[in-house]
Scaffold this active site. Structure first.
Site, PDB file in Angstrom:
ATOM      1  N   ARG A   1       0.820  -1.186   0.000  1.00 37.70           N
ATOM      2  CA  ARG A   1       0.000   0.000   0.000  1.00 37.70           C
ATOM      3  C   ARG A   1       0.868   1.256   0.000  1.00 37.70           C
ATOM      4  NH1 ARG A   1      -2.672   0.734   5.922  1.00 37.70           N
ATOM      5  NH2 ARG A   1      -3.519  -1.301   5.603  1.00 37.70           N
TER       6      ARG A   1
ATOM      7  N   ILE B   1      -6.263   4.746  10.529  1.00 41.43           N
ATOM      8  CA  ILE B   1      -5.453   5.918  10.887  1.00 41.43           C
ATOM      9  C   ILE B   1      -4.033   5.461  11.201  1.00 41.43           C
ATOM     10  CG2 ILE B   1      -5.292   7.937  12.370  1.00 41.43           C
ATOM     11  CD1 ILE B   1      -7.828   7.854  10.645  1.00 41.43           C
ATOM     12  N   GLU B   2      -3.102   5.829  10.310  1.00 39.53           N
ATOM     13  CA  GLU B   2      -1.720   5.371  10.425  1.00 39.53           C
ATOM     14  C   GLU B   2      -0.733   6.486  10.122  1.00 39.53           C
ATOM     15  OE1 GLU B   2      -0.707   1.475   8.826  1.00 39.53           O
ATOM     16  OE2 GLU B   2      -2.718   1.328   7.963  1.00 39.53           O
ATOM     17  N   ASN B   3       0.538   6.197  10.403  1.00 42.93           N
ATOM     18  CA  ASN B   3       1.683   7.003  10.000  1.00 42.93           C
ATOM     19  C   ASN B   3       1.714   8.348  10.736  1.00 42.93           C
ATOM     20  OD1 ASN B   3       4.061   7.573   8.565  1.00 42.93           O
ATOM     21  ND2 ASN B   3       3.232   6.706   6.678  1.00 42.93           N
TER      22      ASN B   3
END
Length: 312
Positions: free
Chosen positions: A5, A139-141
């Protein structure tokens, strides 16, 4: 869930847009057991997968920003185009789908939208486009997850969305340590309570821990840590906290060299999840659920068949 991704290269799919299908049958819970299916690189036909595995729902990844807080599939495809055609096909076959908004990379809505109200309006466009009864906020990074302003903006948007759509379930999916959510995850959960944002399900991604080890034990530990945090923040019983918690595993080799979730591992995880009555079990991704697609020997759709056995 990070693998494949990081570069979101999508090929536009030409398709005739079907008339909007009615909302999915009430008996299908789109949140419960819904493996991720990404729409680039020749995704499997979900109706074929339904017939082969018994799975009833899919988490479709990802909705991103096309710019100016404008949501689009993978950041470039219309909300009402080929992706919704796929949703309609799933529903016509007796299933349902939940859109996943966010992900590890790409131009995400959380940092792009300037306010909670603008972000809520973007989420609403997604809900309206597919007549969705649930959304997954992945919700990442550092741009979304590790950003206090964006965390609060997401929670403010959830509050507005739930006020306007009380029947729409909101899943928030975040990373985790083996002991449960890290300091950023703990803050996020606490802020949902502080800001009055009614998250229906918190899910963690219990992988990318190390170069190997017992993935069943580490998964149980991570999700138990999530349950304990949810219990504490919301003042729930253990049973109620389990039923507000979930997980999204990763089939086969994960992003970390040597770390593997085997078919046997995932079957054990699903069995345990049933025993504690989690709200959600998923995995990244259906696209990798075939012999050697995830770097391990397995039968076609082994992980999806196991996921179909999750009843909550």
């Amino acid at each position: 869930m990070k693998i494949m991704r990081r570069i979101l290269v999508a090929t536009a799919v030409a398709a005739t847009t079907l008339a909007m299908a009615p909302a999915a049958q009430a008996a299908v819970n789109p949140v419960l057991a819904a493996p991720y299916l990404y729409q680039w690189e020749n995704p499997q036909n979900p109706v074929t997968v339904m017939k082969a595995t018994g799975i009833k729902s899919f988490t479709l990844a990802f909705v991103l920003s096309k710019g100016n807080c404008n949501p689009a599939w993978d950041g470039d495809r219309s909300l009402t185009g080929a992706d919704i055609t796929r949703v309609n096909q799933i529903r016509a076959a007796g299933g349902d789908a939940i859109p996943s908004i966010g992900g590890w990379s790409g131009n995400k809505l959380g940092p792009t939208c300037s306010s909670a109200s603008a972000l809520a309006a973007a989420y609403q466009k997604v809900i309206n486009a597919g007549k969705f009864t649930a959304i997954d906020l992945d919700i990442e990074n550092t741009d979304e997850f590790q950003n206090t302003g964006v965390q609060d903006r997401v929670m403010g948007a959830i509050k507005i969305v739930k006020q306007n759509n009380p029947g729409v379930k909101v899943v928030v999916t975040i990373g985790t340590n083996t002991s449960g959510p890290d300091s950023w995850g703990n803050r996020f959960i606490q802020r949902s309570k502080d800001l009055g944002a009614p998250v229906d399900v918190w899910a963690v991604m219990p992988f990318d821990f190390s170069s190997g080890g017992d993935m069943v034990t580490m998964t149980k530990s991570a999700v138990t840590g999530l349950k304990n945090k949810v219990k504490s923040v919301y003042g729930l019983s253990d049973d109620a906290a389990w039923r507000k918690s979930g997980l999204s595993s990763m089939n086969g080799h994960t992003d970390n060299a040597g770390e593997v979730v085997s078919v046997a591992n995932f079957k054990s995880i699903v069995s345990w999840a049933n025993s504690v009555h989690l709200a959600r079990v998923s995995f990244w991704a259906l696209n990798r659920d075939c012999d050697n697609c995830a770097g391990i020997g397995q039968g076609q759709y082994d992980f999806t068949k196991a996921n179909a056995g999750f009843t909550g």
